[in-house]
Design a protein around this motif. Structure first.
Motif, PDB file in Angstrom:
ATOM      1  N   GLY A  27       0.782  -1.346   0.083  1.00 41.86           N
ATOM      2  CA  GLY A  27      -0.089   0.117  -0.191  1.00 41.86           C
ATOM      3  C   GLY A  27       0.888   1.352  -0.129  1.00 41.86           C
ATOM      4  O   GLY A  27       2.100   1.146   0.308  1.00 41.86           O
ATOM      5  N   GLY A  28       0.372   2.227  -0.133  1.00 39.17           N
ATOM      6  CA  GLY A  28       1.140   3.473  -0.093  1.00 39.17           C
ATOM      7  C   GLY A  28       1.195   4.060  -1.789  1.00 39.17           C
ATOM      8  O   GLY A  28       1.026   2.974  -2.493  1.00 39.17           O
ATOM      9  N   GLU A  29       1.624   5.158  -2.013  1.00 49.29           N
ATOM     10  CA  GLU A  29       1.933   5.732  -3.336  1.00 49.29           C
ATOM     11  C   GLU A  29       3.297   5.955  -3.516  1.00 49.29           C
ATOM     12  O   GLU A  29       4.007   6.258  -2.660  1.00 49.29           O
ATOM     13  CB  GLU A  29       1.326   7.005  -3.505  1.00 49.29           C
ATOM     14  CG  GLU A  29      -0.208   7.081  -3.454  1.00 49.29           C
ATOM     15  CD  GLU A  29      -0.853   6.331  -4.611  1.00 49.29           C
ATOM     16  OE1 GLU A  29      -0.532   6.582  -5.498  1.00 49.29           O
ATOM     17  OE2 GLU A  29      -1.817   5.631  -4.185  1.00 49.29           O
ATOM     18  N   PRO A  30       3.706   5.204  -4.631  1.00 46.51           N
ATOM     19  CA  PRO A  30       5.183   5.275  -5.188  1.00 46.51           C
ATOM     20  C   PRO A  30       5.703   6.986  -5.528  1.00 46.51           C
ATOM     21  O   PRO A  30       4.805   7.517  -5.861  1.00 46.51           O
ATOM     22  CB  PRO A  30       5.391   4.565  -6.401  1.00 46.51           C
ATOM     23  CG  PRO A  30       4.192   4.446  -6.938  1.00 46.51           C
ATOM     24  CD  PRO A  30       3.012   4.504  -5.712  1.00 46.51           C
ATOM     25  N   VAL A  31       7.007   7.192  -4.783  1.00 49.24           N
ATOM     26  CA  VAL A  31       7.242   8.669  -5.063  1.00 49.24           C
ATOM     27  C   VAL A  31       8.590   8.485  -5.690  1.00 49.24           C
ATOM     28  O   VAL A  31       9.584   7.951  -5.179  1.00 49.24           O
ATOM     29  CB  VAL A  31       7.462   9.366  -3.794  1.00 49.24           C
ATOM     30  CG1 VAL A  31       7.873  10.813  -4.022  1.00 49.24           C
ATOM     31  CG2 VAL A  31       5.865   9.617  -3.024  1.00 49.24           C
ATOM     32  N   ASP A  32       8.837   9.065  -6.803  1.00 49.32           N
ATOM     33  CA  ASP A  32      10.173   9.348  -7.373  1.00 49.32           C
ATOM     34  C   ASP A  32      10.893  10.464  -7.184  1.00 49.32           C
ATOM     35  O   ASP A  32      10.174  11.562  -7.021  1.00 49.32           O
ATOM     36  CB  ASP A  32      10.168   9.138  -9.121  1.00 49.32           C
ATOM     37  CG  ASP A  32       9.516   7.767  -9.364  1.00 49.32           C
ATOM     38  OD1 ASP A  32       9.953   6.686  -8.874  1.00 49.32           O
ATOM     39  OD2 ASP A  32       8.613   7.691 -10.529  1.00 49.32           O
ATOM     40  N   ARG A  33      11.869  10.452  -6.615  1.00 48.09           N
ATOM     41  CA  ARG A  33      12.614  11.618  -6.057  1.00 48.09           C
ATOM     42  C   ARG A  33      13.875  11.736  -7.188  1.00 48.09           C
ATOM     43  O   ARG A  33      14.091  11.104  -8.022  1.00 48.09           O
ATOM     44  CB  ARG A  33      13.355  11.430  -4.698  1.00 48.09           C
ATOM     45  CG  ARG A  33      11.980  10.838  -3.744  1.00 48.09           C
ATOM     46  CD  ARG A  33      12.468  10.775  -2.499  1.00 48.09           C
ATOM     47  NE  ARG A  33      13.712  10.679  -1.985  1.00 48.09           N
ATOM     48  CZ  ARG A  33      14.297  10.045  -0.856  1.00 48.09           C
ATOM     49  NH1 ARG A  33      13.532   9.268  -0.102  1.00 48.09           N
ATOM     50  NH2 ARG A  33      15.586   9.926  -0.860  1.00 48.09           N
ATOM     51  N   GLY A  34      14.696  12.763  -6.714  1.00 44.05           N
ATOM     52  CA  GLY A  34      15.738  13.581  -7.243  1.00 44.05           C
ATOM     53  C   GLY A  34      16.921  12.299  -7.136  1.00 44.05           C
ATOM     54  O   GLY A  34      16.966  11.620  -6.540  1.00 44.05           O
ATOM     55  N   ARG A  35      18.087  12.494  -8.322  1.00 47.84           N
ATOM     56  CA  ARG A  35      19.088  11.558  -8.126  1.00 47.84           C
ATOM     57  C   ARG A  35      18.828  10.242  -8.374  1.00 47.84           C
ATOM     58  O   ARG A  35      19.541   9.181  -7.737  1.00 47.84           O
ATOM     59  CB  ARG A  35      19.943  11.955  -7.169  1.00 47.84           C
ATOM     60  CG  ARG A  35      20.717  13.222  -7.289  1.00 47.84           C
ATOM     61  CD  ARG A  35      21.658  13.485  -6.067  1.00 47.84           C
ATOM     62  NE  ARG A  35      20.703  14.078  -4.911  1.00 47.84           N
ATOM     63  CZ  ARG A  35      21.157  14.463  -3.870  1.00 47.84           C
ATOM     64  NH1 ARG A  35      22.402  14.596  -3.680  1.00 47.84           N
ATOM     65  NH2 ARG A  35      20.158  15.176  -3.140  1.00 47.84           N
ATOM     66  N   GLY A  36      17.578   9.909  -8.890  1.00 44.38           N
ATOM     67  CA  GLY A  36      17.183   8.306  -9.090  1.00 44.38           C
ATOM     68  C   GLY A  36      16.540   7.677  -7.884  1.00 44.38           C
ATOM     69  O   GLY A  36      16.042   6.419  -7.935  1.00 44.38           O
ATOM     70  N   TRP A  37      16.357   8.366  -6.980  1.00 44.35           N
ATOM     71  CA  TRP A  37      15.720   7.508  -5.400  1.00 44.35           C
ATOM     72  C   TRP A  37      14.328   7.610  -5.710  1.00 44.35           C
ATOM     73  O   TRP A  37      13.599   8.273  -6.374  1.00 44.35           O
ATOM     74  CB  TRP A  37      16.025   8.339  -4.154  1.00 44.35           C
ATOM     75  CG  TRP A  37      17.439   8.318  -3.843  1.00 44.35           C
ATOM     76  CD1 TRP A  37      18.519   8.764  -4.291  1.00 44.35           C
ATOM     77  CD2 TRP A  37      17.729   7.774  -2.688  1.00 44.35           C
ATOM     78  NE1 TRP A  37      19.599   8.575  -3.375  1.00 44.35           N
ATOM     79  CE2 TRP A  37      19.323   7.903  -2.272  1.00 44.35           C
ATOM     80  CE3 TRP A  37      17.109   7.223  -1.399  1.00 44.35           C
ATOM     81  CZ2 TRP A  37      19.998   7.344  -1.280  1.00 44.35           C
ATOM     82  CZ3 TRP A  37      17.773   6.911  -0.278  1.00 44.35           C
ATOM     83  CH2 TRP A  37      19.086   6.899  -0.133  1.00 44.35           C
ATOM     84  N   SER A  38      13.705   6.531  -5.368  1.00 41.08           N
ATOM     85  CA  SER A  38      12.396   6.446  -5.027  1.00 41.08           C
ATOM     86  C   SER A  38      11.885   6.096  -3.469  1.00 41.08           C
ATOM     87  O   SER A  38      12.714   5.369  -2.862  1.00 41.08           O
ATOM     88  CB  SER A  38      11.776   5.590  -6.145  1.00 41.08           C
ATOM     89  OG  SER A  38      11.935   5.954  -7.380  1.00 41.08           O
ATOM     90  N   HIS A  39      10.627   6.336  -3.158  1.00 40.57           N
ATOM     91  CA  HIS A  39      10.031   5.651  -1.857  1.00 40.57           C
ATOM     92  C   HIS A  39       8.655   5.488  -1.806  1.00 40.57           C
ATOM     93  O   HIS A  39       8.023   5.985  -2.641  1.00 40.57           O
ATOM     94  CB  HIS A  39      10.842   6.632  -0.843  1.00 40.57           C
ATOM     95  CG  HIS A  39       9.944   7.967  -0.438  1.00 40.57           C
ATOM     96  ND1 HIS A  39      10.283   9.079  -1.220  1.00 40.57           N
ATOM     97  CD2 HIS A  39       8.680   8.195   0.038  1.00 40.57           C
ATOM     98  CE1 HIS A  39       9.304  10.084  -0.816  1.00 40.57           C
ATOM     99  NE2 HIS A  39       8.451   9.549   0.025  1.00 40.57           N
ATOM    100  N   VAL A  40       8.287   4.850  -0.877  1.00 38.67           N
ATOM    101  CA  VAL A  40       6.907   4.655  -0.542  1.00 38.67           C
ATOM    102  C   VAL A  40       6.817   4.531   1.180  1.00 38.67           C
ATOM    103  O   VAL A  40       7.600   4.106   1.845  1.00 38.67           O
ATOM    104  CB  VAL A  40       6.417   3.127  -1.163  1.00 38.67           C
ATOM    105  CG1 VAL A  40       7.007   2.189  -0.564  1.00 38.67           C
ATOM    106  CG2 VAL A  40       4.800   3.132  -1.037  1.00 38.67           C
TER     107      VAL A  40
END
Length: 114
Positions: A27-40
Motif C-alpha cells: 500500500g501507499g503511493e510510490p514517489v520518485d525523487r531526485g538523483r534516481g531515488w524512490s520511496h513509498v
C-alpha cells in the motif's frame, strides 16, 4: 539519546520499478525523487526508500522484512502476480508458518502467518 527509525533503504538497480512493486504489495503511493531515488510510505509501516546502485544484488541479505499476513499461501500467490518469486517451500513450525520470497531484484522477504 534515543533514536527512531526514519526509513529502511534498499539498494536497487531500478528504484522506480522496485518502489512500484512494494507499493502494490504493502500500500501507499510510490514517489520518485531526485538523483534516481524512490520511496513509498505504506500505512502502518516505516518508509521504504530505494537508492540507485550499479549492478545486481550479490549474496544473501543480512536483513529482511517479515510481513504478517492472515493467509501465507494467498499472500505469496499475490506477490508472484506482482513479480516476486518464492524461495523454497512454505515452512510450518511451532511458531506458525512462513514463506520466504524474492522481490523482483532478488531481495529476500518473508510472509509470516499464524
Amino acid at each position: 539519546m534515543r533514536a527512531r527509525l526514519h526509513q529502511i533503504v534498499v539498494d536497487s538497480r531500478d528504484p522506480g520499478t522496485l518502489v512500484r512493486f512494494w507499493a502494490a504489495l504493502l500500500g501507499g503511493e510510490p514517489v520518485d525523487r531526485g538523483r534516481g531515488w524512490s520511496h513509498v510510505e505504506p500505512p502502518g509501516f516505516a518508509r521504504l526508500a530505494f537508492q540507485p546502485v550499479p549492478g545486481d544484488k550479490a549474496g544473501k541479505n543480512r536483513l529482511h522484512l517479515d510481513i504478517a499476513v492472515e493467509d501465507v499461501a494467498a499472500a505469496a500467490a499475490g506477490a508472484v502476480r506482482l513479480g516476486a518469486a518464492p524461495a523454497g517451500a512454505p515452512v510450518t513450525d511451532d511458531q506458525g508458518s512462513f514463506q520466504t520470497m524474492y522481490d523482483p531484484e532478488g531481495n529476500e522477504f518473508c510472509f509470516v502467518g499464524p
